[in-house]
Write a protein that holds these residues in place. Structure first.
Motif: not given
Lengths: 112, 112
Positions: A72-80
């Motif tokens: 159900r979950n699909f997070p988007l990560i911006l490291e920098s």
């Protein structure tokens, strides 16, 4: 109600400060995807996930990461984050790849 | 190169003045063509899916048609509430995976 939710809806941050945009769907969909939308460029795919075991890059993956630990979950990560990542982001899901995709309400990100 | 082009970029109509929006595409392996409606600050809302040339779909004042190289979204007797950006997207087999390619959209304004 069947839906795709995203949080936060609006975010202002500074260059280099890691952030995560969450995406969740309650439709038991296998396929999930992230897009960014910029004026004149349309929607461009960042990453997609065929199912919890398969995740791959889309057209514009540089500077982004994703994870699919559960269906159900699909997070988007911006490291920098950098200013060129200022954009409107949409998460979408579909029953399977190739089926109609249903979109979340969007997250407007400003990176200073 | 796979490409989706929408025209016109913007369209202004008087209430009741029928018109058509165009979506032309060049893809190597068409798997389906989708029309979405997008209101300002919101996620795209699904309208239609077309799979083969000659297919037509209708919903209220909207009718979508598909040929081998383009699709039209016909709007009959539009009302102000039809004002939105209409997005066309093509599902294609490209680069070894199933991919949804969006056009830049047509901004429709319907005035009373």
């Amino acid at each position: 109600e069947a839906q795709v939710t995203q949080n936060p809806r609006y975010l202002i941050t500074v260059t280099g400060k890691k952030l995560t945009v969450t995406c969740s769907q309650n439709m038991n969909h296998e396929y999930m995807s992230w897009y960014r939308q910029d004026p004149g460029l349309g929607l461009r795919q960042i990453y997609y996930s065929m199912n919890v075991e398969v995740t791959d890059k889309g057209d514009v993956p540089e500077g982004y990461k994703v994870s699919r630990k559960e269906k159900r979950n699909f997070p988007l990560i911006l490291e920098s984050p950098s200013p060129n990542q200022t954009s409107l982001y949409f998460c979408a899901s579909s029953l399977e790849v190739g089926e109609t995709q249903y979109f979340g309400p969007g997250t407007r990100l400003l990176v200073l | 190169e796979d490409q989706v082009t929408q025209s016109p970029e913007a369209l202004r109509l008087q209430e009741g003045e029928s018109s058509s929006l165009n979506c032309s595409y060049t893809v190597s392996g068409l798997r389906g063509l989708f029309w979405y409606r997008q209101d300002p600050g919101k996620g795209p809302e699904f309208l239609f899916t077309l799979y083969s040339a000659g297919e037509e779909k209708e919903k209220e004042r909207l009718k979508a048609t598909l040929t081998k190289k383009e699709s039209f979204l016909h709007i009959t007797a539009p009302k102000p509430e039809d004002s939105a950006t209409y997005l066309c997207a093509v599902q294609a087999w490209a680069g070894g995976y199933n991919k949804l390619i969006f056009g830049a959209g047509t901004r429709l304004a319907v005035h009373p």
